[in-house]
Design an enzyme around this catalytic site. Sequence first.
Site, PDB file in Angstrom:
ATOM      1  N   GLU A   4      -6.493  -7.315  -0.698  1.00 54.40           N
ATOM      2  CA  GLU A   4      -6.896  -7.383   0.667  1.00 54.40           C
ATOM      3  C   GLU A   4      -8.442  -6.894   0.746  1.00 54.40           C
ATOM      4  OE1 GLU A   4      -4.857  -4.823   3.250  1.00 54.40           O
ATOM      5  OE2 GLU A   4      -3.042  -5.418   2.584  1.00 54.40           O
TER       6      GLU A   4
ATOM      7  N   GLU B  79       0.800  -0.974  -0.034  1.00 50.10           N
ATOM      8  CA  GLU B  79       0.114   0.002   0.007  1.00 50.10           C
ATOM      9  C   GLU B  79       0.776   1.184   0.128  1.00 50.10           C
ATOM     10  OE1 GLU B  79      -2.980  -0.379   3.011  1.00 50.10           O
ATOM     11  OE2 GLU B  79      -4.363  -1.466   1.998  1.00 50.10           O
TER      12      GLU B  79
END
Length: 663
Positions: free
Chosen positions: A318, A161
């Site tokens: 995710e 991320e």
Amino acid sequence: MTESNETTRRWLRRAGSARLEFGADYNPDQWPREVWDDDVRAMREAGVTIVSLAIFSWARLEPRDGEYDFAWLDEVMDLLHAGGIAVDLATATASPPPWLTRRHPEVLPVTRTGEILWPGARQHWRPTSPVFREHALRLVSELATRYADHPALVAWHVNNELGCHNVYDYSDDAARAFRVWLRTRYGTVEALNHAWGTAFWSQRYDDFEEILPPRLAASHPNPTQQLDFKRFSSDALKDHLRAERDLLRRITPEVPVTTNFMVMGEMKPMNYADWAAEVDFVSNDHYVLPGPQARDELSFSANLTGNIAGGEPWFLMEHSTSAVNWQPVNVAKKPGELARDSLTHVAHGADAVCFFQWRQSRAGAEKYHSAMLPHAGTDSDLFRGVARLGERLRELAPIAGSRRRRAAVGIVFDWESWWTAEQDSHPTDRLRYKQEALDWYTALLDAGIRADVVPAGGPLEEYRLLIAPVLHVVPAALAARLDAWVAAGGHLVTTYFSGIVDENDHVWLGGYPGALRDLLGIRIEEFGPLLDGESVTLDDGATGTLWTDRIDVTGPDVEVLARYKTGEQADRAAVTRRRVGAGSAAYVSTRLGPDGLAGLLPRLLGPAGVTGELPAELGGRVELAIRGDHWFLINRTDQPVDLRALPGAPEVLEARGVAVFTN
Ligand code: GAL
């Protein structure tokens, strides 16, 4: 802007027939060795096919500067491989270890107000730090060399991320890199002075060396400086992604490289449409944000991710099996939501359904975040639901590899407009770019109309109807492109605060909506933002909030679709449409919200010849998405829906259910 659909995509390096991958982040280093065998056993029971490994393992892999400990990771990789589970191996650079920040505190990010972000959480590194880069690449090189030929390795997961916590860094490293970026963009300081409008407030620069990031200032920092800093910050992280990727490609050319994007909610600093060309396949993380449009926001984000990936399959890296831990109140998912959330991503092109994380942590900041294997263990409803989902994905294997089917309607999504329209010192600071786009998406879902959320650099011309909410930044080339497309029969709808500025955030003169004024056949001298709690009524009964415009109809063939009935603009046009040959250009000057837009939509869809693909009685209750020949019907409600009107579909769609069938 890079057109992501020009990129050659590469999927996982693995043998066997196509499948929908299923798995999670796996953090075995949080657990004693004896748990690992149970993990692999339970993963097999749940149908797990892949895990993302070692995401936050730097301190364990390199416990001291230049000293590596790979023995434990070797063992985990071997165990997973023996269990038939593939590995998306992280480069482990997301969170620098304590020895590094102790020796080199100069890698720590600095906020706008000059505070240091200290170690103790994660992602405490400056994207532009040469010291961080050097240490990170050294670790990447060690990992890539060691695991190049490991049979479990199917993809590389760069960092994690990128930009989640450290995108805006105002340090001296950032200042230096910003200047280099500006020199490349502008060439001369004169060109920069022009672009930034530095004649205002005595900001003229004589030398690039005088320039700083927009640190805390006495008043509003220069808007173009702010915009360029946003562009630069997105590029700086992209540069980190490329640095790790290039090294990986040199050492393991046959292993595809990805990184997990965060196309979700208000996560706006990274221009993912621009990043997509840098990865072999697009990956995304998505978490449901509570609220009345929670489900639609998930669909919107999945849809946008699919279009960022150019219609090719992408990897859901995710999401959560149930509650998260980072909201003020973290609510568990209701029965059916786990599968519905996952399959909505699949409907929009995901060929992998993964979660944070495999086993719920016992300690640390995320111990109350749900996982595939909860604190309660395998004897739990949650684990059984996970295993059922694994089974469902196995049944849906024939979908793997199929492309999304393009819709007739496109909603244009533009990071530059998102960044610019929400800057300070504007007519209102209440405007929310993403919310306006989402409202249109919800209204279309309510009307049973399929739409694509498509980046501004994407194949806009392929759509029959383009909705461009708050398309604030319109460079001359984009205006020309839209003009030509409408002249050729395209139908454009745009809204308040669109067409106002060019790429330098300079206002197009002569009246608003600037670059789109002639195309729309209207002229606005002054904006009419509304105060909190204020609203206006339109003559079709709709209510407007946030914004109004004082519209003069100036062009030929302009029809007024709705007028203001109350407020300062009473009797003036509120919604207009100009016919342009076979095409048209419409303007909506106030915020109508999903309900108001739903009332307006038929007047916009009809002339564009857009009709629903579902029987009218299903409109609103189900969402339709199409991949190849597979139709996904997603129940948007908490009630069963009768599908008998739809040939080929099962008779009933259970509450919160998803039906998949070929059509
Ligand atoms: C993501 C992150 C994961 C985990 C997850 C929890 O931002 O990549 O490591 O923190 O959120 O929701």
